[in-house]
Design a protein around this motif. Structure first.
Motif, PDB file in Angstrom:
ATOM      1  N   GLU A 291       0.777  -1.231   0.000  1.00 14.26           N
ATOM      2  CA  GLU A 291       0.000   0.000   0.000  1.00 14.26           C
ATOM      3  C   GLU A 291       0.812   1.287   0.000  1.00 14.26           C
ATOM      4  OE1 GLU A 291      -3.356   0.377  -0.441  1.00 14.26           O
ATOM      5  OE2 GLU A 291      -3.068  -1.714  -0.955  1.00 14.26           O
ATOM      6  N   PHE A 292       1.814   1.407   0.851  1.00 13.51           N
ATOM      7  CA  PHE A 292       2.465   2.718   0.916  1.00 13.51           C
ATOM      8  C   PHE A 292       3.964   2.702   0.636  1.00 13.51           C
ATOM      9  CE2 PHE A 292       2.214   1.211   5.340  1.00 13.51           C
ATOM     10  CZ  PHE A 292       3.522   1.345   5.781  1.00 13.51           C
ATOM     11  N   MET A 293       4.645   1.579   0.792  1.00  5.61           N
ATOM     12  CA  MET A 293       6.078   1.579   0.539  1.00  5.61           C
ATOM     13  C   MET A 293       6.445   1.806  -0.933  1.00  5.61           C
ATOM     14  SD  MET A 293       7.764   1.622   3.282  1.00  5.61           S
ATOM     15  CE  MET A 293       9.422   1.296   2.650  1.00  5.61           C
ATOM     16  N   PRO A 294       5.676   1.298  -1.910  1.00  4.06           N
ATOM     17  CA  PRO A 294       6.039   1.591  -3.309  1.00  4.06           C
ATOM     18  C   PRO A 294       6.128   3.087  -3.595  1.00  4.06           C
ATOM     19  CG  PRO A 294       4.489  -0.223  -3.234  1.00  4.06           C
ATOM     20  CD  PRO A 294       4.564   0.315  -1.836  1.00  4.06           C
ATOM     21  N   GLU A 295       5.151   3.854  -3.114  1.00  3.36           N
ATOM     22  CA  GLU A 295       5.154   5.296  -3.357  1.00  3.36           C
ATOM     23  C   GLU A 295       6.307   5.975  -2.619  1.00  3.36           C
ATOM     24  OE1 GLU A 295       1.833   7.383  -1.690  1.00  3.36           O
ATOM     25  OE2 GLU A 295       1.960   8.988  -3.185  1.00  3.36           O
ATOM     26  N   ILE A 296       6.530   5.566  -1.361  1.00  2.42           N
ATOM     27  CA  ILE A 296       7.603   6.171  -0.572  1.00  2.42           C
ATOM     28  C   ILE A 296       8.966   5.856  -1.173  1.00  2.42           C
ATOM     29  CG2 ILE A 296       8.808   6.009   1.659  1.00  2.42           C
ATOM     30  CD1 ILE A 296       6.026   5.799   2.955  1.00  2.42           C
ATOM     31  N   LEU A 297       9.174   4.615  -1.582  1.00  8.81           N
ATOM     32  CA  LEU A 297      10.469   4.228  -2.149  1.00  8.81           C
ATOM     33  C   LEU A 297      10.708   4.894  -3.501  1.00  8.81           C
ATOM     34  CD1 LEU A 297      10.710   0.452  -1.212  1.00  8.81           C
ATOM     35  CD2 LEU A 297      11.945   2.377  -0.195  1.00  8.81           C
ATOM     36  N   ALA A 298       9.654   5.074  -4.275  1.00  5.82           N
ATOM     37  CA  ALA A 298       9.809   5.746  -5.570  1.00  5.82           C
ATOM     38  C   ALA A 298      10.358   7.157  -5.373  1.00  5.82           C
ATOM     39  CB  ALA A 298       8.477   5.786  -6.314  1.00  5.82           C
ATOM     40  N   HIS A 299       9.805   7.871  -4.403  1.00  7.20           N
ATOM     41  CA  HIS A 299      10.274   9.236  -4.118  1.00  7.20           C
ATOM     42  C   HIS A 299      11.670   9.213  -3.508  1.00  7.20           C
ATOM     43  CE1 HIS A 299      10.628  12.930  -1.641  1.00  7.20           C
ATOM     44  NE2 HIS A 299      10.029  13.489  -2.676  1.00  7.20           N
ATOM     45  N   PHE A 300      11.902   8.291  -2.591  1.00 10.76           N
ATOM     46  CA  PHE A 300      13.180   8.209  -1.886  1.00 10.76           C
ATOM     47  C   PHE A 300      14.318   7.862  -2.842  1.00 10.76           C
ATOM     48  CE2 PHE A 300      16.296   5.653   0.522  1.00 10.76           C
ATOM     49  CZ  PHE A 300      16.657   6.568   1.510  1.00 10.76           C
ATOM     50  N   LEU A 301      14.110   6.893  -3.714  1.00 12.33           N
ATOM     51  CA  LEU A 301      15.170   6.416  -4.596  1.00 12.33           C
ATOM     52  C   LEU A 301      15.426   7.348  -5.778  1.00 12.33           C
ATOM     53  CD1 LEU A 301      14.307   2.613  -4.633  1.00 12.33           C
ATOM     54  CD2 LEU A 301      16.205   3.721  -3.429  1.00 12.33           C
ATOM     55  N   ALA A 302      14.447   8.167  -6.126  1.00 11.26           N
ATOM     56  CA  ALA A 302      14.613   9.061  -7.278  1.00 11.26           C
ATOM     57  C   ALA A 302      15.808   9.989  -7.104  1.00 11.26           C
ATOM     58  CB  ALA A 302      13.336   9.869  -7.501  1.00 11.26           C
ATOM     59  N   SER A 303      16.076  10.408  -5.874  1.00 12.31           N
ATOM     60  CA  SER A 303      17.195  11.318  -5.621  1.00 12.31           C
ATOM     61  C   SER A 303      18.414  10.602  -5.057  1.00 12.31           C
ATOM     62  CB  SER A 303      16.753  12.421  -4.644  1.00 12.31           C
ATOM     63  OG  SER A 303      16.338  11.857  -3.409  1.00 12.31           O
ATOM     64  N   ARG A 304      18.368   9.252  -5.026  1.00 12.32           N
ATOM     65  CA  ARG A 304      19.480   8.480  -4.464  1.00 12.32           C
ATOM     66  C   ARG A 304      19.799   7.299  -5.378  1.00 12.32           C
ATOM     67  NH1 ARG A 304      16.294  10.422  -0.417  1.00 12.32           N
ATOM     68  NH2 ARG A 304      17.363  11.454   1.333  1.00 12.32           N
ATOM     69  N   PRO A 305      20.395   7.562  -6.532  1.00 13.98           N
ATOM     70  CA  PRO A 305      20.657   6.482  -7.495  1.00 13.98           C
ATOM     71  C   PRO A 305      21.641   5.444  -6.985  1.00 13.98           C
ATOM     72  CG  PRO A 305      21.749   8.523  -8.155  1.00 13.98           C
ATOM     73  CD  PRO A 305      20.814   8.881  -7.041  1.00 13.98           C
ATOM     74  N   GLY A 306      22.397   5.773  -5.946  1.00 11.14           N
ATOM     75  CA  GLY A 306      23.361   4.817  -5.418  1.00 11.14           C
ATOM     76  C   GLY A 306      22.813   3.904  -4.341  1.00 11.14           C
ATOM     77  N   VAL A 307      21.540   4.072  -3.975  1.00 11.32           N
ATOM     78  CA  VAL A 307      20.931   3.259  -2.919  1.00 11.32           C
ATOM     79  C   VAL A 307      20.165   2.095  -3.543  1.00 11.32           C
ATOM     80  CG1 VAL A 307      19.244   3.229  -1.026  1.00 11.32           C
ATOM     81  CG2 VAL A 307      20.758   5.205  -1.317  1.00 11.32           C
ATOM     82  N   THR A 308      20.313   0.913  -2.966  1.00 12.09           N
ATOM     83  CA  THR A 308      19.513  -0.244  -3.367  1.00 12.09           C
ATOM     84  C   THR A 308      18.694  -0.714  -2.176  1.00 12.09           C
ATOM     85  OG1 THR A 308      21.335  -1.766  -2.851  1.00 12.09           O
ATOM     86  CG2 THR A 308      21.146  -0.983  -5.118  1.00 12.09           C
ATOM     87  N   ILE A 309      17.530  -1.275  -2.462  1.00  9.85           N
ATOM     88  CA  ILE A 309      16.581  -1.683  -1.425  1.00  9.85           C
ATOM     89  C   ILE A 309      16.195  -3.144  -1.621  1.00  9.85           C
ATOM     90  CG2 ILE A 309      14.273  -1.325  -0.450  1.00  9.85           C
ATOM     91  CD1 ILE A 309      16.048   1.005   0.164  1.00  9.85           C
ATOM     92  N   ASP A 310      16.145  -3.877  -0.529  1.00 10.47           N
ATOM     93  CA  ASP A 310      15.596  -5.235  -0.526  1.00 10.47           C
ATOM     94  C   ASP A 310      14.384  -5.210   0.401  1.00 10.47           C
ATOM     95  OD1 ASP A 310      15.020  -7.910  -0.417  1.00 10.47           O
ATOM     96  OD2 ASP A 310      16.876  -8.526   0.565  1.00 10.47           O
ATOM     97  N   LEU A 311      13.177  -5.203  -0.179  1.00 11.71           N
ATOM     98  CA  LEU A 311      11.927  -5.136   0.579  1.00 11.71           C
ATOM     99  C   LEU A 311      11.245  -6.492   0.519  1.00 11.71           C
ATOM    100  CD1 LEU A 311       9.676  -3.584   2.097  1.00 11.71           C
ATOM    101  CD2 LEU A 311       8.791  -2.896  -0.151  1.00 11.71           C
ATOM    102  N   GLN A 312      11.013  -7.096   1.688  1.00  8.30           N
ATOM    103  CA  GLN A 312      10.405  -8.423   1.742  1.00  8.30           C
ATOM    104  C   GLN A 312       9.217  -8.427   2.694  1.00  8.30           C
ATOM    105  OE1 GLN A 312      13.177 -11.671   2.414  1.00  8.30           O
ATOM    106  NE2 GLN A 312      14.873 -10.513   1.535  1.00  8.30           N
ATOM    107  N   GLU A 313       8.154  -9.109   2.274  1.00  9.74           N
ATOM    108  CA  GLU A 313       6.980  -9.268   3.131  1.00  9.74           C
ATOM    109  C   GLU A 313       7.226 -10.393   4.126  1.00  9.74           C
ATOM    110  OE1 GLU A 313       2.280 -10.608   2.762  1.00  9.74           O
ATOM    111  OE2 GLU A 313       3.317  -9.810   0.996  1.00  9.74           O
TER     112      GLU A 313
END
Length: 300
Positions: free
Chosen positions: A106-128
């Motif tokens: 519900e909310f992490m896709p939108e938050i991560l899209a904004h967060f990662l847009a300005s941080r091209p060097g960051v990678t995320i591993d999101l698991q349910e």
């Protein structure tokens, strides 16, 4: 006692894969070389770490202890490296997040899209993950951030509240409960329910809460997403419990009605769990700030 970081990384990969050959491949070692390193590690610790069998390996009690410490040590090494990548140390690094179903969908896709847009060097591993698995992962260093809802055992952890998770009842238009402003959950069990899939935190929560009150008997269909649940509810197959954010979003395009739930557990606080906020890498701390800021801006 002597070992190096390669030994620890090798051991963690073998433990997680349950297979020496697969674990060795992760650190670019041959199986014989990996086996020799594990034997040397066991000799150094004077403890057997693995049970070896035809179908793979499993951990001894000593192995479980080493795995817990190795994960923490290796994560701290990663944090150290990330914090010395330059002045913009929240612009690079890797963050592993274990989260409940609502957060992931519900909310992490939108938050991560904004967060990662300005941080091209960051990678995320999101698991349910289920709540108890999330808490355990933060304690043993498997994950950097955990996102949970409701009351949890916070012993040894830091919990940062960032928003509220409200559960609502979704019913088809014209259903006899549709005109109610609110209803006790126990009163809904006379109707057939649509639930979320096995392994979801919401299903586990409702099962644990209401297992003595007939929820399992009322559960007719289990589906992979909140959208699929709402479509099934719209079709009149049953009713279901959803997070408010998902319920209101799907109500805009589907013929469903939303009813409040009287029970106190229907309103739960959301938390980010960490072992220590100060010990997180820059990217991890920045992501926690992003979650809090997003919630302050009105996202629930």
């Amino acid at each position: 006692m002597h070992f190096d970081f390669t030994d620890l990384r090798l051991f963690v990969h073998i433990a997680e894969a349950g297979n020496l050959t697969q674990g060795a491949a992760q650190v670019f070692l041959s199986p014989p070389a990996a086996s020799a390193r594990i034997r040397a590690l066991e000799d150094s610790l004077e403890s057997q770490l693995l049970y070896r069998g035809n179908k793979g390996v499993s951990l001894t009690q000593s192995g479980e202890t080493l795995l817990r410490h190795a994960r923490i040590i290796l994560r701290q090494v990663d944090y150290l490296r990330d914090d010395f990548t330059g002045p913009n140390n929240d612009r690079s690094g890797h963050v592993r997040i274990f989260a409940n179903t609502t957060a992931v969908t519900e909310f992490m896709p939108e938050i991560l899209a904004h967060f990662l847009a300005s941080r091209p060097g960051v990678t995320i591993d999101l698991q349910e993950r289920l709540t108890h698995d999330i808490v355990r992962a933060i304690r043993d260093g498997t994950a950097d951030l955990g996102i949970v809802s409701g009351d949890i055992d916070q012993t040894g952890l830091e919990a940062i509240r960032f928003s509220t998770d409200r559960l609502l009842l979704a019913v088809p238009l014209g259903h006899e409960l549709a005109k109610r402003k609110s209803v006790a959950f126990a009163d809904t069990l006379a109707f057939e329910h649509i639930g979320l899939h096995e392994g979801s935190t919401l299903l586990a929560f409702l099962r644990g809460l209401m297992e003595k009150n007939g929820y399992e008997r009322a559960l007719r269909v289990k589906l992979r997403s909140f959208e699929a649940m709402c479509r099934m509810i719209e079709a009149g197959v049953g009713i279901g419990i959803l997070p408010e954010s998902a319920a209101r979003r799907h109500m805009k395009t589907m013929q469903i009605a939303l009813v409040g739930i009287n029970d106190s557990w229907a309103v739960r606080e959301r938390y980010v769990l960490v072992r220590s906020i100060d010990a997180l890498p820059g990217a991890g701390r920045a992501l926690v700030d992003e979650l809090v800021l997003n919630a302050a801006g009105g996202s629930k």
